[in-house]
Design an enzyme around this catalytic site. Structure first.
Site, mmCIF file in Angstrom:
data_model
loop_
_atom_site.group_PDB
_atom_site.id
_atom_site.type_symbol
_atom_site.label_atom_id
_atom_site.label_comp_id
_atom_site.label_asym_id
_atom_site.label_seq_id
_atom_site.Cartn_x
_atom_site.Cartn_y
_atom_site.Cartn_z
ATOM 1 N N HIS A 222 -64.833 -57.005 -23.594
ATOM 2 C CA HIS A 222 -64.558 -57.813 -24.793
ATOM 3 C C HIS A 222 -63.517 -57.062 -25.629
ATOM 4 C CE1 HIS A 222 -68.152 -60.385 -24.227
ATOM 5 N NE2 HIS A 222 -68.713 -59.284 -23.752
ATOM 6 N N THR B 228 -62.808 -63.917 -28.076
ATOM 7 C CA THR B 228 -63.098 -65.182 -28.736
ATOM 8 C C THR B 228 -61.974 -65.512 -29.718
ATOM 9 O OG1 THR B 228 -65.313 -64.209 -28.865
ATOM 10 C CG2 THR B 228 -65.024 -66.406 -29.851
ATOM 11 N N PRO B 229 -61.223 -66.589 -29.486
ATOM 12 C CA PRO B 229 -60.167 -66.918 -30.447
ATOM 13 C C PRO B 229 -60.773 -67.197 -31.818
ATOM 14 C CG PRO B 229 -60.418 -68.649 -28.771
ATOM 15 C CD PRO B 229 -61.292 -67.524 -28.363
ATOM 16 N N GLY C 257 -71.730 -63.928 -26.883
ATOM 17 C CA GLY C 257 -72.307 -64.045 -28.220
ATOM 18 C C GLY C 257 -73.790 -63.734 -28.200
ATOM 19 N N GLU D 157 -79.536 -62.076 -20.623
ATOM 20 C CA GLU D 157 -79.309 -60.771 -21.257
ATOM 21 C C GLU D 157 -80.590 -60.339 -21.986
ATOM 22 O OE1 GLU D 157 -75.835 -60.822 -23.777
ATOM 23 O OE2 GLU D 157 -75.802 -58.637 -23.969
ATOM 24 N N ASP E 124 -68.086 -53.082 -23.834
ATOM 25 C CA ASP E 124 -67.455 -52.797 -25.127
ATOM 26 C C ASP E 124 -67.225 -51.294 -25.190
ATOM 27 O OD1 ASP E 124 -67.842 -55.524 -26.515
ATOM 28 O OD2 ASP E 124 -69.872 -55.070 -25.842
HETATM 29 C C1 6MZ Z 1 -72.954 -60.916 -25.673
HETATM 30 C C2 6MZ Z 1 -71.081 -59.892 -26.508
HETATM 31 C C3 6MZ Z 1 -71.580 -58.622 -26.146
HETATM 32 O O1 6MZ Z 1 -64.555 -61.719 -28.542
HETATM 33 O O2 6MZ Z 1 -64.111 -60.654 -30.746
HETATM 34 N N1 6MZ Z 1 -69.890 -59.701 -27.086
HETATM 35 N N2 6MZ Z 1 -71.771 -61.017 -26.268
HETATM 36 N N3 6MZ Z 1 -73.509 -59.736 -25.320
HETATM 37 C C4 6MZ Z 1 -72.862 -58.567 -25.549
HETATM 38 N N4 6MZ Z 1 -73.507 -57.411 -25.222
HETATM 39 C C5 6MZ Z 1 -73.463 -56.217 -25.979
HETATM 40 N N5 6MZ Z 1 -70.656 -57.709 -26.470
HETATM 41 C C6 6MZ Z 1 -69.623 -58.390 -27.043
HETATM 42 O O3 6MZ Z 1 -65.243 -59.346 -28.915
HETATM 43 C C7 6MZ Z 1 -66.480 -59.223 -29.598
HETATM 44 C C8 6MZ Z 1 -67.383 -60.378 -29.229
HETATM 45 O O4 6MZ Z 1 -67.750 -60.306 -27.849
HETATM 46 C C9 6MZ Z 1 -69.074 -60.784 -27.645
HETATM 47 C C10 6MZ Z 1 -69.596 -61.214 -29.022
HETATM 48 O O5 6MZ Z 1 -69.352 -62.597 -29.200
HETATM 49 C C11 6MZ Z 1 -68.720 -60.394 -29.963
HETATM 50 O O6 6MZ Z 1 -68.602 -60.956 -31.252
HETATM 51 P P1 6MZ Z 1 -64.152 -60.461 -29.251
HETATM 52 O O7 6MZ Z 1 -62.889 -59.868 -28.715
#
Ligand code: 6MZ
Length: 347
Positions: free
Chosen positions: A20, A101-102, A175, A205, A288
């Site tokens: 992400h 996420t846009p 999310g 998850e 992440d």
């Molecule tokens: C679910 C996750 C996540 O999109 O703003 N995100 N969604 N489970 C996870 N496990 C830890 N880790 C990240 O990156 C941040 C977004 O990615 C998703 C969530 O929607 C988070 O707000 P972007 O680039």
């Protein structure tokens, strides 16, 4: 971790399929963002979960809210995306599927379309600058925003799929898993599938998503993110596992993220072992890397030391990830060739 072994994991070519964008921002970039926005008064300790620290999954989602405050303009997104790509390349990642996420930000005049264009611009600039990595993009649907936004996002992704020269290859569903239900998002996901976008869906998850996973598997997805609670030992079921196996849907597995986010109690209890023993396609990923303070080499090293994988087995894992990617066949073939050239002599 000893340095010689560490070098092996750093040197081997790798494929990253679950990253992400805003969760992947390094400390160095975060410091720059914090310096750009002193009025927000955000301390860097709030944007990452350091070694030995654990957070509940919902606390992790609070961290993303803080990061989103720091990344809210075109300029920020360009800087963040470029540095994330460069950092993956420096870690030996040769093929990356980035997802994000846009977002629309009225304060800075950012639109969702511009958001995606800016990420694509960062990918383009890295290519122009000969950064040694092939980058594709998955447009992410945040489940918290409900079915209308999901449909809007799919339409946007559809537009970019045809205009991005093959860079936009798919759709992610992510999310906070405690919010919303996948059944409401089925029409949007179905539409994405019908127009040729590949689906990488976060599934199971948390334990309460069994019924949702049954529904999502009927789409079916092209890859599964996490899948922590799919198997019977974790409260899932044989029928879920059978479906995943019959359809041969690869799993994107993120060890440190799951341990730090406390959905898995410890590394040795990670469901990697279950699926790996089934010889099911498993792809190690970071999720992440900024928030969880890791990188892909470290994830490979952790998997190897926790589950006793030989260097040969680790090599196979990295190579098998090529076939799990959403890259076109010709790109997969080129990557296979690269892997053959880069194979260490010690193997
Ligand atoms: C679910 C996750 C996540 O999109 O703003 N995100 N969604 N489970 C996870 N496990 C830890 N880790 C990240 O990156 C941040 C977004 O990615 C998703 C969530 O929607 C988070 O707000 P972007 O680039």
């Amino acid at each position: 971790m000893d340095t010689e072994a560490d070098l092996f994991y750093r040197q081997i070519p790798k494929v990253e399929l679950h990253a992400h964008l805003n969760g992947s921002v390094s400390f160095a970039t975060m410091d720059k963002l914090i310096a750009r926005k002193p009025q927000l008064n955000i301390e860097s300790s709030r944007t990452a979960i350091h070694s030995g620290q654990h957070r509940t999954l919902s606390e992790c989602f609070q961290v993303f809210k803080v990061i989103h405050q720091l990344v809210d303009s075109e300029e920020d997104i360009l800087m963040v995306a470029k540095s994330v790509i460069e950092e993956f390349a420096a870690d030996g990642v040769k093929y990356l599927e980035l997802r994000s996420t846009p977002r629309e930000e009225t304060k800075t005049g950012l639109s969702k379309r511009r958001y995606i264009e800016t990420v694509l611009e960062a990918i383009h600039q890295c290519k122009q600058e000969d950064v040694d990595i092939d980058v594709r993009f998955l447009v992410a649907v945040d489940r918290r925003n409900g079915p209308e936004v999901a449909m809007e996002t799919v339409k946007l992704a559809e537009d970019f799929m045809s205009s991005s020269d093959g860079v936009v290859v798919g759709l992610d569903l992510s999310g906070d898993p405690t919010v919303g239900h996948g059944k409401d998002l089925l029409p949007a996901l179905q539409r994405a599938r019908n127009c040729g976008l590949k689906l990488a869906l976060h599934m199971s998850e948390i334990p309460s998503q069994k019924e949702e996973s049954e529904l999502l598997l009927d789409l079916p997805p092209d890859r599964i993110g996490h899948g922590t609670f799919l198997h019977p030992g974790a409260g899932g079921s044989d029928s879920l596992v059978d479906k995943v196996c019959k359809l041969n849907i690869p799993l994107e597995l993120c060890l440190t993220s799951n341990v730090k986010g406390q959905t898995v109690p410890s590394y040795d209890k990670h469901h990697f072992q279950y699926w790996y023993e089934l010889q099911h396609p498993c792809v190690l990923c970071t999720d992440d890397k900024g928030v969880f303070c890791t990188d892909l080499s470290q994830e490979y090293h952790l998997a190897a030391s926790t589950f006793g994988l030989t260097q040969d087995a680790v090599w196979s894992l990295s190579q098998q990830a090529i076939q799990c990617s959403f890259a076109p066949e010709a790109v997969k073939q080129k990557l296979e060739q690269r892997w053959a050239e880069l194979r260490p002599h010690v193997l």
